[in-house]
Design a protein around this motif. Structure first.
Motif, PDB file in Angstrom:
ATOM      1  N   PHE A 143       0.577  -1.205   0.186  1.00 45.73           N
ATOM      2  CA  PHE A 143      -0.018   0.261  -0.051  1.00 45.73           C
ATOM      3  C   PHE A 143       0.877   1.196  -0.311  1.00 45.73           C
ATOM      4  CE2 PHE A 143      -2.995   2.938   1.736  1.00 45.73           C
ATOM      5  CZ  PHE A 143      -4.513   2.355   1.036  1.00 45.73           C
ATOM      6  N   CYS A 144       0.922   1.539  -0.879  1.00 46.44           N
ATOM      7  CA  CYS A 144       1.579   2.611  -1.004  1.00 46.44           C
ATOM      8  C   CYS A 144       1.393   4.273  -0.042  1.00 46.44           C
ATOM      9  CB  CYS A 144       1.836   3.701  -2.452  1.00 46.44           C
ATOM     10  SG  CYS A 144       2.933   5.544  -2.972  1.00 46.44           S
ATOM     11  N   ARG A 145       2.212   5.301   0.188  1.00 42.44           N
ATOM     12  CA  ARG A 145       1.715   6.279   2.029  1.00 42.44           C
ATOM     13  C   ARG A 145       1.608   7.169   0.930  1.00 42.44           C
ATOM     14  NH1 ARG A 145       5.043   5.692   6.419  1.00 42.44           N
ATOM     15  NH2 ARG A 145       5.945   3.097   7.444  1.00 42.44           N
ATOM     16  N   PHE A 146       2.146   7.532  -0.108  1.00 45.49           N
ATOM     17  CA  PHE A 146       1.304   8.419  -0.995  1.00 45.49           C
ATOM     18  C   PHE A 146       0.141   8.229  -2.389  1.00 45.49           C
ATOM     19  CE2 PHE A 146       6.217   8.410  -0.046  1.00 45.49           C
ATOM     20  CZ  PHE A 146       6.356   9.726   0.598  1.00 45.49           C
ATOM     21  N   CYS A 147       0.108   7.730  -3.042  1.00 46.53           N
ATOM     22  CA  CYS A 147      -0.715   7.327  -3.345  1.00 46.53           C
ATOM     23  C   CYS A 147      -2.002   7.103  -2.762  1.00 46.53           C
ATOM     24  CB  CYS A 147      -0.268   5.944  -5.106  1.00 46.53           C
ATOM     25  SG  CYS A 147       0.725   6.606  -5.231  1.00 46.53           S
ATOM     26  N   LEU A 148      -1.617   6.696  -1.417  1.00 49.24           N
ATOM     27  CA  LEU A 148      -3.128   6.072  -1.355  1.00 49.24           C
ATOM     28  C   LEU A 148      -3.572   4.329  -1.854  1.00 49.24           C
ATOM     29  CD1 LEU A 148      -4.434   8.699   0.783  1.00 49.24           C
ATOM     30  CD2 LEU A 148      -2.892   7.283   1.472  1.00 49.24           C
ATOM     31  N   VAL A 174       1.267   7.542 -11.322  1.00 51.35           N
ATOM     32  CA  VAL A 174       1.940   7.912 -10.965  1.00 51.35           C
ATOM     33  C   VAL A 174       2.472   7.305  -9.368  1.00 51.35           C
ATOM     34  CG1 VAL A 174       0.656   9.779  -8.569  1.00 51.35           C
ATOM     35  CG2 VAL A 174      -0.826   8.905 -10.610  1.00 51.35           C
ATOM     36  N   CYS A 175       2.783   6.011  -9.261  1.00 51.33           N
ATOM     37  CA  CYS A 175       3.233   5.634  -8.492  1.00 51.33           C
ATOM     38  C   CYS A 175       4.993   5.745  -8.773  1.00 51.33           C
ATOM     39  CB  CYS A 175       3.270   3.949  -7.221  1.00 51.33           C
ATOM     40  SG  CYS A 175       3.701   3.591  -6.592  1.00 51.33           S
ATOM     41  N   ARG A 176       6.127   6.096  -8.082  1.00 59.91           N
ATOM     42  CA  ARG A 176       6.885   6.374  -8.113  1.00 59.91           C
ATOM     43  C   ARG A 176       7.905   5.617  -7.800  1.00 59.91           C
ATOM     44  NH1 ARG A 176       5.667   7.488 -12.771  1.00 59.91           N
ATOM     45  NH2 ARG A 176       5.275   9.093 -13.647  1.00 59.91           N
ATOM     46  N   SER A 177       9.279   5.160  -7.951  1.00 61.68           N
ATOM     47  CA  SER A 177      10.185   4.624  -7.133  1.00 61.68           C
ATOM     48  C   SER A 177      10.434   5.136  -5.708  1.00 61.68           C
ATOM     49  CB  SER A 177      11.764   4.602  -7.943  1.00 61.68           C
ATOM     50  OG  SER A 177      12.090   5.077  -8.073  1.00 61.68           O
ATOM     51  N   THR A 178      10.716   6.970  -5.435  1.00 62.67           N
ATOM     52  CA  THR A 178      10.661   7.324  -4.433  1.00 62.67           C
ATOM     53  C   THR A 178       9.498   7.352  -3.662  1.00 62.67           C
ATOM     54  OG1 THR A 178       9.541   9.448  -6.230  1.00 62.67           O
ATOM     55  CG2 THR A 178      11.694   9.257  -5.932  1.00 62.67           C
ATOM     56  N   HIS A 179       8.738   6.628  -3.769  1.00 59.26           N
ATOM     57  CA  HIS A 179       7.654   6.527  -3.260  1.00 59.26           C
ATOM     58  C   HIS A 179       7.923   5.307  -1.558  1.00 59.26           C
ATOM     59  CE1 HIS A 179       3.860   8.404  -5.980  1.00 59.26           C
ATOM     60  NE2 HIS A 179       5.206   9.211  -5.091  1.00 59.26           N
ATOM     61  N   ASP A 180       6.799   5.699  -1.248  1.00 59.65           N
ATOM     62  CA  ASP A 180       6.653   4.620   0.402  1.00 59.65           C
ATOM     63  C   ASP A 180       5.762   3.901   0.265  1.00 59.65           C
ATOM     64  OD1 ASP A 180       8.745   3.109   2.038  1.00 59.65           O
ATOM     65  OD2 ASP A 180       8.208   4.894   3.791  1.00 59.65           O
ATOM     66  N   TRP A 181       5.949   2.013   0.974  1.00 57.06           N
ATOM     67  CA  TRP A 181       5.236   1.341   0.883  1.00 57.06           C
ATOM     68  C   TRP A 181       5.019   0.550   2.321  1.00 57.06           C
ATOM     69  CZ3 TRP A 181       8.638   1.799  -2.778  1.00 57.06           C
ATOM     70  CH2 TRP A 181       7.981   2.347  -4.392  1.00 57.06           C
ATOM     71  N   PHE A 182       3.250   0.231   2.842  1.00 53.70           N
ATOM     72  CA  PHE A 182       4.073  -0.566   3.391  1.00 53.70           C
ATOM     73  C   PHE A 182       3.066  -2.197   2.893  1.00 53.70           C
ATOM     74  CE2 PHE A 182      -0.373   1.585   4.619  1.00 53.70           C
ATOM     75  CZ  PHE A 182      -1.110   0.658   4.597  1.00 53.70           C
TER      76      PHE A 182
HETATM   77 ZN   LIG Z   1       2.853   5.656  -4.658  1.00 53.57          ZN
END
Ligand SMILES: [Zn+2]
Ligand SMILES: [Zn+2]
Length: 227
Positions: A143-148, A174-182
């Motif tokens: 789950f992306c912490r930025f894209c939700l 939209v999701c990118r390698s610079t994002h963060d996920w859990f």
């Molecule tokens: Zn993302």
């Protein structure tokens, strides 16, 4: 919910309440937090989380999926990964590959409102935000912490190398390698109505949990703003 919001909802069937929660408001709360505007983030998150809890408290079970889905996003926006993960895991269908040990007795208690059975709550299975395929119940997802949004294992690998610039619809991803996920692991335990799973084994009472977060966030939204 404000007066205007309550008014709008009069035209909406009770089963759909919560489906109109302003997604933009959830992203705005995330934006506030990421910009270091903590007080504004907490006020907005408080209002949205309390509103979602109130939808869970009505006697209509069909709208609960929207409220719960929004709560996963709201906890993520609030950087509360523990609650976001526990809720997302508890809303999964049980992992068919796991030999399940479980209590045979389903606890039945009468409450003032009907409680959701979390693993049965979603009317359709969760799909990956990139390939749009259904995420199998035995696979973890991220789950992306930025894209939700949720991403399957294969797409996350591509996203991490920035090789996923276009999805199957031809839209830019939209999701990118610079994002963060859990990670959201499979549900490896049978949950009964009114139960929620934290970690591998910690089964908690859903209503107590809901009441706790509602109290906590009600206090946050009522905190006087500093001038
Ligand atoms: Zn993302
Ligand atoms: Zn995918």
């Amino acid at each position: 919910m404000d007066r205007q919001g309550a008014q709008q909802n009069l035209d909406m069937p009770a089963s759909m309440l919560g489906s109109d929660v302003n997604t933009a408001a959830i992203y705005l709360s995330l934006f506030y937090r990421l910009r270091g505007r903590a007080a504004e983030a907490k006020k907005l998150l408080g209002a949205l989380i309390v509103e979602s809890c109130e939808i869970l408290e009505d006697d209509e079970l069909r709208n609960d999926q929207f409220a719960l889905e929004n709560l996963v996003k709201l906890f993520t926006a609030a950087d509360d990964v523990e609650n976001a993960t526990a809720l997302a895991v508890s809303m999964r269908k049980v992992n068919p590959q796991e030999s399940i040990r479980t209590d045979t007795v389903s606890p039945v208690e009468s409450r003032e409102f009907p409680e959701p059975k979390l693993p049965d709550i979603q009317s359709s299975n969760r799909s990956c935000g990139q390939c749009l395929e259904t995420i199998p119940h035995h696979e973890e997802f991220s789950f992306c912490r930025f894209c939700l949004d949720s991403f399957c294992v294969r797409c996350l690998k591509m996203i991490k190398t920035d090789n996923a610039a276009v999805d199957i619809r031809g839209d830019e991803v939209v999701c990118r390698s610079t994002h963060d996920w859990f990670s959201v692991p499979p549900l490896n335990k049978i949950l009964h109505t009114g139960q929620m799973l934290f970690g591998d084994l910690d089964v908690r009472d859903f209503v107590e949990w809901k009441n706790g977060i509602k109290r906590q966030w009600d206090a946050e939204r009522k905190k006087p703003s500093k001038v």
